[in-house]
Design a protein around this motif. Structure first.
Motif, mmCIF file in Angstrom:
data_model
loop_
_atom_site.group_PDB
_atom_site.id
_atom_site.type_symbol
_atom_site.label_atom_id
_atom_site.label_comp_id
_atom_site.label_asym_id
_atom_site.label_seq_id
_atom_site.Cartn_x
_atom_site.Cartn_y
_atom_site.Cartn_z
ATOM 1 N N GLY A 41 24.947 -37.147 -19.706
ATOM 2 C CA GLY A 41 24.510 -36.125 -20.023
ATOM 3 C C GLY A 41 24.603 -34.659 -19.740
ATOM 4 N N TYR A 42 25.317 -34.197 -17.925
ATOM 5 C CA TYR A 42 25.726 -33.288 -17.549
ATOM 6 C C TYR A 42 26.702 -33.033 -18.898
ATOM 7 C CZ TYR A 42 22.989 -34.416 -14.093
ATOM 8 O OH TYR A 42 22.635 -34.980 -12.780
ATOM 9 N N VAL A 43 27.756 -33.462 -18.638
ATOM 10 C CA VAL A 43 29.247 -32.609 -19.862
ATOM 11 C C VAL A 43 28.492 -32.203 -21.654
ATOM 12 C CG1 VAL A 43 31.117 -33.279 -20.720
ATOM 13 C CG2 VAL A 43 30.605 -34.120 -18.785
ATOM 14 N N LEU A 44 27.653 -33.046 -21.778
ATOM 15 C CA LEU A 44 27.144 -33.043 -23.426
ATOM 16 C C LEU A 44 26.386 -31.659 -23.387
ATOM 17 C CD1 LEU A 44 25.467 -36.287 -24.520
ATOM 18 C CD2 LEU A 44 27.454 -34.357 -25.372
ATOM 19 N N LEU A 45 25.508 -31.460 -22.067
ATOM 20 C CA LEU A 45 24.911 -30.540 -21.502
ATOM 21 C C LEU A 45 25.682 -28.799 -21.511
ATOM 22 C CD1 LEU A 45 21.610 -29.270 -20.689
ATOM 23 C CD2 LEU A 45 22.581 -29.085 -18.518
ATOM 24 N N LYS A 46 26.974 -28.757 -21.771
ATOM 25 C CA LYS A 46 27.838 -27.998 -21.689
ATOM 26 C C LYS A 46 28.289 -27.715 -22.497
ATOM 27 C CE LYS A 46 30.955 -27.656 -18.344
ATOM 28 N NZ LYS A 46 30.448 -25.670 -17.717
ATOM 29 N N ARG A 47 28.630 -29.233 -23.798
ATOM 30 C CA ARG A 47 29.309 -29.064 -24.729
ATOM 31 C C ARG A 47 28.194 -28.160 -25.992
ATOM 32 N NH1 ARG A 47 31.927 -34.176 -28.237
ATOM 33 N NH2 ARG A 47 32.408 -32.674 -30.024
ATOM 34 N N TRP A 48 26.603 -28.811 -25.367
ATOM 35 C CA TRP A 48 25.606 -28.423 -26.860
ATOM 36 C C TRP A 48 25.498 -26.784 -26.214
ATOM 37 C CZ3 TRP A 48 23.306 -33.476 -26.944
ATOM 38 C CH2 TRP A 48 23.953 -34.333 -27.324
ATOM 39 N N LYS A 49 25.401 -25.729 -27.205
ATOM 40 C CA LYS A 49 24.983 -24.153 -26.206
ATOM 41 C C LYS A 49 23.345 -24.509 -27.074
ATOM 42 C CE LYS A 49 29.053 -23.858 -25.370
ATOM 43 N NZ LYS A 49 29.269 -23.744 -24.011
ATOM 44 N N ALA A 50 22.439 -24.271 -25.996
ATOM 45 C CA ALA A 50 21.305 -24.343 -26.305
ATOM 46 C C ALA A 50 20.525 -23.148 -26.888
ATOM 47 C CB ALA A 50 20.129 -25.097 -25.496
ATOM 48 N N PRO A 51 19.948 -23.133 -28.435
ATOM 49 C CA PRO A 51 19.520 -21.699 -28.166
ATOM 50 C C PRO A 51 18.321 -20.772 -27.812
ATOM 51 C CG PRO A 51 18.453 -23.625 -29.813
ATOM 52 C CD PRO A 51 19.147 -24.521 -28.296
ATOM 53 N N VAL A 52 17.814 -21.629 -26.117
ATOM 54 C CA VAL A 52 16.596 -21.307 -25.772
ATOM 55 C C VAL A 52 17.165 -20.716 -24.289
ATOM 56 C CG1 VAL A 52 15.140 -21.537 -27.054
ATOM 57 C CG2 VAL A 52 16.154 -23.449 -24.704
ATOM 58 N N ASP A 53 16.524 -19.976 -23.399
ATOM 59 C CA ASP A 53 17.292 -20.089 -22.030
ATOM 60 C C ASP A 53 17.527 -21.218 -21.232
ATOM 61 O OD1 ASP A 53 13.968 -19.750 -20.751
ATOM 62 O OD2 ASP A 53 13.932 -19.323 -22.614
ATOM 63 N N LEU A 54 17.645 -21.299 -20.034
ATOM 64 C CA LEU A 54 18.044 -22.529 -19.428
ATOM 65 C C LEU A 54 16.266 -23.056 -18.718
ATOM 66 C CD1 LEU A 54 20.242 -24.188 -18.160
ATOM 67 C CD2 LEU A 54 20.225 -22.551 -16.223
ATOM 68 N N LEU A 55 15.505 -22.138 -18.727
ATOM 69 C CA LEU A 55 14.153 -22.890 -17.937
ATOM 70 C C LEU A 55 13.377 -23.624 -19.266
ATOM 71 C CD1 LEU A 55 12.370 -22.491 -15.477
ATOM 72 C CD2 LEU A 55 11.056 -20.801 -16.425
ATOM 73 N N THR A 56 13.609 -22.802 -19.955
ATOM 74 C CA THR A 56 13.335 -23.592 -21.628
ATOM 75 C C THR A 56 14.074 -25.144 -21.983
ATOM 76 O OG1 THR A 56 12.003 -22.039 -22.555
ATOM 77 C CG2 THR A 56 12.552 -23.741 -24.043
ATOM 78 N N LEU A 57 14.885 -25.230 -21.176
ATOM 79 C CA LEU A 57 16.052 -25.915 -21.587
ATOM 80 C C LEU A 57 15.675 -27.484 -20.762
ATOM 81 C CD1 LEU A 57 17.962 -27.869 -22.876
ATOM 82 C CD2 LEU A 57 19.774 -26.566 -21.889
ATOM 83 N N THR A 58 15.499 -26.586 -19.503
ATOM 84 C CA THR A 58 15.273 -27.750 -18.277
ATOM 85 C C THR A 58 14.028 -28.026 -18.551
ATOM 86 O OG1 THR A 58 16.188 -26.355 -16.723
ATOM 87 C CG2 THR A 58 14.533 -27.531 -15.933
ATOM 88 N N ALA A 59 12.918 -27.548 -19.234
ATOM 89 C CA ALA A 59 11.381 -28.261 -19.256
ATOM 90 C C ALA A 59 11.244 -29.042 -20.646
ATOM 91 C CB ALA A 59 10.681 -27.285 -19.856
ATOM 92 N N TRP A 60 12.951 -28.997 -21.676
ATOM 93 C CA TRP A 60 12.677 -29.912 -22.802
ATOM 94 C C TRP A 60 12.670 -31.261 -21.784
ATOM 95 C CZ3 TRP A 60 15.025 -26.662 -26.859
ATOM 96 C CH2 TRP A 60 14.117 -25.594 -27.735
ATOM 97 N N GLN A 61 13.997 -31.862 -21.110
ATOM 98 C CA GLN A 61 14.379 -32.717 -20.583
ATOM 99 C C GLN A 61 13.521 -33.480 -19.937
ATOM 100 O OE1 GLN A 61 18.644 -32.088 -19.433
ATOM 101 N NE2 GLN A 61 18.660 -30.000 -19.868
#
Length: 346
Positions: free
Chosen positions: A159-179
């Protein structure tokens, strides 16, 4: 250098906060309700962050958020709690300390981040340090607990490596909320089916849930994911070894647990392992060692190579026979001249 160290220090907040949740869970939260604790740790704070960043996933990020939320939050929390209930805390922490090795392997396979020798050495030293820090004699091995712990390590590493591989189109706080929301929604039916209705929650439990939700989950995951975006996976994974260090220190300070020379040696090895995995430290050591070396050519004074530095007796002019020297003012035929002697200092 300063920027890198700032990133390292901010990322270290995550394992330190995670290490403190062991004490908070045991001292303040309802006993024997691990799934409910995991649910309360993820879903409420995830919804709070989503309210602050009211952006929903689009396109492929619907299933990507579900995958990341499952690997990093939902399934991870369940497996960690299973391991915690079936294994002694020292053995569970030691198995979890293998996460840096797992993450290095996954990062090499998925994103081509080949681990450096110093990082691998740091991981080995760190596992040894955690073993000395938390293992106690007389424990028994439960294979279900072992498999749960190792599965948690493997899933979170992916999961952590996929987080590096997939470039999210939103800011990090939004990405954390989604997870957090995705992981919490996954935990909700599991907690209700396995543990039933929620337990009674008193004042200390509310404070405990607020702490592990806001500090141990929201803040910790945010700075952890931030570190993953800015540093190599190997460096971030080794910072995670601070988790059992924080748990041990809090146990000694607040629960009066035993801390002797063996634990001190283990803590020193853990810190050494963390430092070995940081590129800034390795680069600084290399510069210091490289600056101390002397260039053997530059170390020789230039005057040592000059003719004037040689003894006069080493020059071969006096070795010529007297009869071979030409008379003053009289030219000597070319064919009768003796061959030139080679310099003695060549």
């Amino acid at each position: 250098m300063e920027t890198m160290w700032r990133t390292v220090m901010l990322t270290a907040i995550a394992p330190l906060a995670w290490g403190s949740t062991y004490y908070v869970t045991g001292a303040f939260l309802p006993p024997d309700r691990p799934l409910f604790a995991a649910l309360m740790r993820a879903l409420p704070v995830g919804l709070l962050l989503l309210a602050l960043r009211p952006t929903l996933p689009t396109g492929s990020w619907w299933w990507r958020s579900l995958v990341l939320g499952t690997l990093n939050i939902g399934a991870f929390f369940v497996l960690i709690f299973i391991a915690a209930y079936r294994l002694p805390s020292g053995m569970a922490a030691t198995l979890t300390a293998t996460a840096p090795i797992a993450m290095m392997a996954v990062a090499w396979l998925l994103i081509g981040e080949r681990p450096r020798f110093a990082s691998v050495l740091g991981a080995v030293v760190g596992v040894l340090g955690v073993s000395l820090l938390v293992l106690r004699a007389g424990f028994s091995v439960d294979m279900i607990g072992v498999l749960a712990s190792l599965s948690a390590v493997a899933m979170s590493s992916v999961g952590y490596v996929l987080l590096k591989r997939w470039k999210a189109p939103v800011d990090l706080l939004t990405l954390t909320a989604w997870q957090l929301v995705a992981g919490g929604l996954l935990l909700l039916p599991v907690a209700l089916l396995v543990e039933g209705a929620p337990p009674r929650v008193d004042g200390p439990a509310v404070l405990g849930f607020l702490y592990i939700g806001l500090i141990g989950t929201a803040l910790a995951n945010y700075v952890w994911f931030r570190g993953l975006q800015r540093m190599p996976a190997a460096s971030v994974s080794l910072i995670g070894l601070l988790n059992p260090v924080a748990g041990t220190l809090l146990g000694v300070a607040l629960a009066h647990e035993i801390f002797g020379p063996v634990q001190a040696a283990g803590m020193a090895l853990v810190l050494l392992g963390v430092l070995l995995g940081q590129p800034a430290v390795v680069s600084a050591v290399r510069r210091k060692v490289g600056g101390a070396r002397l260039d053997p050519v530059a170390a020789v004074p230039v005057t040592d190579l000059s003719v004037s530095a040689l003894p006069v007796t080493d020059l071969p002019v006096t070795d010529l026979p007297a009869t071979d020297l030409p008379a003053t003012g009289q030219p000597q035929p070319e064919s009768s001249r003796p061959p030139l002697a080679e310099p003695a200092y060549r």
